[in-house]
Design a protein around this motif. Sequence first.
Motif, PDB file in Angstrom:
ATOM      1  N   ALA A 127     -24.593 -35.541  -0.942  1.00 50.32           N
ATOM      2  CA  ALA A 127     -24.235 -35.225   0.447  1.00 50.32           C
ATOM      3  C   ALA A 127     -22.863 -34.563   0.547  1.00 50.32           C
ATOM      4  O   ALA A 127     -22.636 -33.740   1.445  1.00 50.32           O
ATOM      5  CB  ALA A 127     -24.254 -36.513   1.274  1.00 50.32           C
ATOM      6  N   ALA A 128     -21.950 -34.904  -0.354  1.00 53.16           N
ATOM      7  CA  ALA A 128     -20.571 -34.402  -0.243  1.00 53.16           C
ATOM      8  C   ALA A 128     -20.378 -33.027  -0.883  1.00 53.16           C
ATOM      9  O   ALA A 128     -19.475 -32.286  -0.498  1.00 53.16           O
ATOM     10  CB  ALA A 128     -19.603 -35.408  -0.891  1.00 53.16           C
ATOM     11  N   LEU A 129     -21.215 -32.692  -1.871  1.00 47.58           N
ATOM     12  CA  LEU A 129     -20.976 -31.450  -2.622  1.00 47.58           C
ATOM     13  C   LEU A 129     -21.025 -30.167  -1.778  1.00 47.58           C
ATOM     14  O   LEU A 129     -20.175 -29.287  -1.988  1.00 47.58           O
ATOM     15  CB  LEU A 129     -21.956 -31.339  -3.794  1.00 47.58           C
ATOM     16  CG  LEU A 129     -21.548 -32.077  -5.068  1.00 47.58           C
ATOM     17  CD1 LEU A 129     -22.576 -31.840  -6.174  1.00 47.58           C
ATOM     18  CD2 LEU A 129     -20.158 -31.653  -5.541  1.00 47.58           C
ATOM     19  N   PRO A 130     -21.958 -30.022  -0.847  1.00 50.46           N
ATOM     20  CA  PRO A 130     -21.964 -28.752  -0.087  1.00 50.46           C
ATOM     21  C   PRO A 130     -20.623 -28.467   0.597  1.00 50.46           C
ATOM     22  O   PRO A 130     -20.117 -27.335   0.515  1.00 50.46           O
ATOM     23  CB  PRO A 130     -23.094 -28.956   0.930  1.00 50.46           C
ATOM     24  CG  PRO A 130     -24.031 -29.908   0.235  1.00 50.46           C
ATOM     25  CD  PRO A 130     -23.130 -30.852  -0.510  1.00 50.46           C
ATOM     26  N   GLY A 131     -20.034 -29.473   1.220  1.00 48.50           N
ATOM     27  CA  GLY A 131     -18.742 -29.279   1.878  1.00 48.50           C
ATOM     28  C   GLY A 131     -17.628 -29.006   0.879  1.00 48.50           C
ATOM     29  O   GLY A 131     -16.777 -28.137   1.093  1.00 48.50           O
ATOM     30  N   MET A 132     -17.624 -29.741  -0.227  1.00 48.22           N
ATOM     31  CA  MET A 132     -16.594 -29.512  -1.259  1.00 48.22           C
ATOM     32  C   MET A 132     -16.702 -28.090  -1.808  1.00 48.22           C
ATOM     33  O   MET A 132     -15.692 -27.404  -1.994  1.00 48.22           O
ATOM     34  CB  MET A 132     -16.745 -30.530  -2.403  1.00 48.22           C
ATOM     35  CG  MET A 132     -16.343 -31.951  -2.041  1.00 48.22           C
ATOM     36  SD  MET A 132     -16.539 -33.055  -3.473  1.00 48.22           S
ATOM     37  CE  MET A 132     -15.908 -34.592  -2.803  1.00 48.22           C
ATOM     38  N   LYS A 133     -17.927 -27.651  -2.091  1.00 46.07           N
ATOM     39  CA  LYS A 133     -18.116 -26.294  -2.631  1.00 46.07           C
ATOM     40  C   LYS A 133     -17.676 -25.253  -1.610  1.00 46.07           C
ATOM     41  O   LYS A 133     -17.022 -24.259  -1.966  1.00 46.07           O
ATOM     42  CB  LYS A 133     -19.584 -26.081  -3.021  1.00 46.07           C
ATOM     43  CG  LYS A 133     -19.964 -26.780  -4.316  1.00 46.07           C
ATOM     44  CD  LYS A 133     -21.381 -26.399  -4.753  1.00 46.07           C
ATOM     45  CE  LYS A 133     -21.700 -27.018  -6.103  1.00 46.07           C
ATOM     46  NZ  LYS A 133     -23.070 -26.750  -6.548  1.00 46.07           N
ATOM     47  N   ALA A 134     -18.019 -25.462  -0.357  1.00 43.51           N
ATOM     48  CA  ALA A 134     -17.654 -24.487   0.691  1.00 43.51           C
ATOM     49  C   ALA A 134     -16.136 -24.366   0.808  1.00 43.51           C
ATOM     50  O   ALA A 134     -15.610 -23.269   1.044  1.00 43.51           O
ATOM     51  CB  ALA A 134     -18.262 -24.919   2.025  1.00 43.51           C
ATOM     52  N   ARG A 135     -15.427 -25.484   0.617  1.00 42.77           N
ATOM     53  CA  ARG A 135     -13.960 -25.465   0.742  1.00 42.77           C
ATOM     54  C   ARG A 135     -13.265 -25.151  -0.586  1.00 42.77           C
ATOM     55  O   ARG A 135     -12.056 -24.952  -0.623  1.00 42.77           O
ATOM     56  CB  ARG A 135     -13.464 -26.817   1.294  1.00 42.77           C
ATOM     57  CG  ARG A 135     -13.788 -27.058   2.763  1.00 42.77           C
ATOM     58  CD  ARG A 135     -13.217 -28.377   3.253  1.00 42.77           C
ATOM     59  NE  ARG A 135     -13.793 -29.505   2.531  1.00 42.77           N
ATOM     60  CZ  ARG A 135     -14.957 -30.072   2.848  1.00 42.77           C
ATOM     61  NH1 ARG A 135     -15.647 -29.630   3.879  1.00 42.77           N
ATOM     62  NH2 ARG A 135     -15.440 -31.069   2.149  1.00 42.77           N
ATOM     63  N   GLY A 136     -14.027 -25.180  -1.692  1.00 44.02           N
ATOM     64  CA  GLY A 136     -13.453 -24.851  -2.996  1.00 44.02           C
ATOM     65  C   GLY A 136     -12.515 -25.904  -3.545  1.00 44.02           C
ATOM     66  O   GLY A 136     -11.651 -25.610  -4.383  1.00 44.02           O
ATOM     67  N   TRP A 137     -12.684 -27.138  -3.112  1.00 45.43           N
ATOM     68  CA  TRP A 137     -11.828 -28.223  -3.625  1.00 45.43           C
ATOM     69  C   TRP A 137     -12.558 -29.548  -3.462  1.00 45.43           C
ATOM     70  O   TRP A 137     -13.150 -29.822  -2.409  1.00 45.43           O
ATOM     71  CB  TRP A 137     -10.502 -28.287  -2.857  1.00 45.43           C
ATOM     72  CG  TRP A 137      -9.412 -29.050  -3.590  1.00 45.43           C
ATOM     73  CD1 TRP A 137      -8.483 -28.528  -4.426  1.00 45.43           C
ATOM     74  CD2 TRP A 137      -9.139 -30.472  -3.528  1.00 45.43           C
ATOM     75  NE1 TRP A 137      -7.649 -29.517  -4.905  1.00 45.43           N
ATOM     76  CE2 TRP A 137      -8.028 -30.721  -4.373  1.00 45.43           C
ATOM     77  CE3 TRP A 137      -9.728 -31.548  -2.870  1.00 45.43           C
ATOM     78  CZ2 TRP A 137      -7.492 -31.992  -4.553  1.00 45.43           C
ATOM     79  CZ3 TRP A 137      -9.198 -32.824  -3.059  1.00 45.43           C
ATOM     80  CH2 TRP A 137      -8.087 -33.035  -3.891  1.00 45.43           C
TER      81      TRP A 137
END
Length: 262
Positions: A127-137
């Motif tokens: 669940a967390a990876l899409p947001g982390m990838k979008a923000r690059g961190w």
Amino acid sequence: MTRYLDGRVAIVTGSTSGMGIGMAEALSKAGARVVLNGFGDTDEIEALRARIAEEAGVEVAYDPADLMDPADVAGLVARTEARWGSVDILCNNAGIQHVALTEHFPVERWDAQIAILLSAPFHAIRAALPGMKARGWGRIVNTSSTSGLRGSAKKSAYSAAKHGIVGLTKAVALETAEDGITCNAICPGWVLTGMSRPQIEVRAQQAGVSYDEAMEQMANSHPTKKFVTKEQIGAVVAFLCTDAASQITGASIPIDAGLTAK
Ligand code: NAD
């Protein structure tokens, strides 16, 4: 401490007790807003939330997600993103223990341990990876154990789940290596917490010694003859969230007083 995590948002599962508290304290003192999670007395959890927030001077929230429920795990991430806009740091730390020979191991306890120790981290990371990838961190820290590096008798579910989280950690690290995200596991030795204290009681009963003697025996199983502390665990987790640690990924880091050196 410099506030190198100012503006970051962290979830620490299993942070109403034990080493999760150490992680929440360390991350909040570095400036991150922290979502606490776990079970316990409502008033005690609120007092803990308020104390950590006041000591660190950051917002701290509490989410009662039950990690046995995959939808609630995904919901924990979604609710945090809705509350504060992101999940930048994910500490998959909640845990339970059951000690029994494999042939007597209750199936329901096996299922619960795999659900909380292994499947819940998968659901949270997913669940967390899409947001982390979008923000690059992103920083993901999974709590494994020395039982994730070598087997522990009478802890087949725990050993399986803790080895499993080491594999999950490596796979996610490889998938995210070019995305500004690190994914690591920590492998603590004995820490005095809600999980280890009942095991000291059992050891005391079985060996016919006092609680304090059993506790000393447990500490002496470490080459340093000392317990690891939740503050030491928190400090390593906070370090893994620094820029200096950006090339540490896919690692399983013993914090075990020398135990797995033997
Ligand atoms: P603890 O019992 O003090 O804390 C466990 C936390 O998990 C609590 O906050 C509890 O409420 C939470 N939790 C349990 N079931 C949950 C569920 N279904 N949903 C949400 N939260 C739930 O234990 P601890 O020792 O601090 O354990 C933290 C982690 O460290 C665990 O993954 C454990 O396996 C691991 N670990 C502990 C030791 C040790 O010696 N204590 C050593 C190595 C690894």
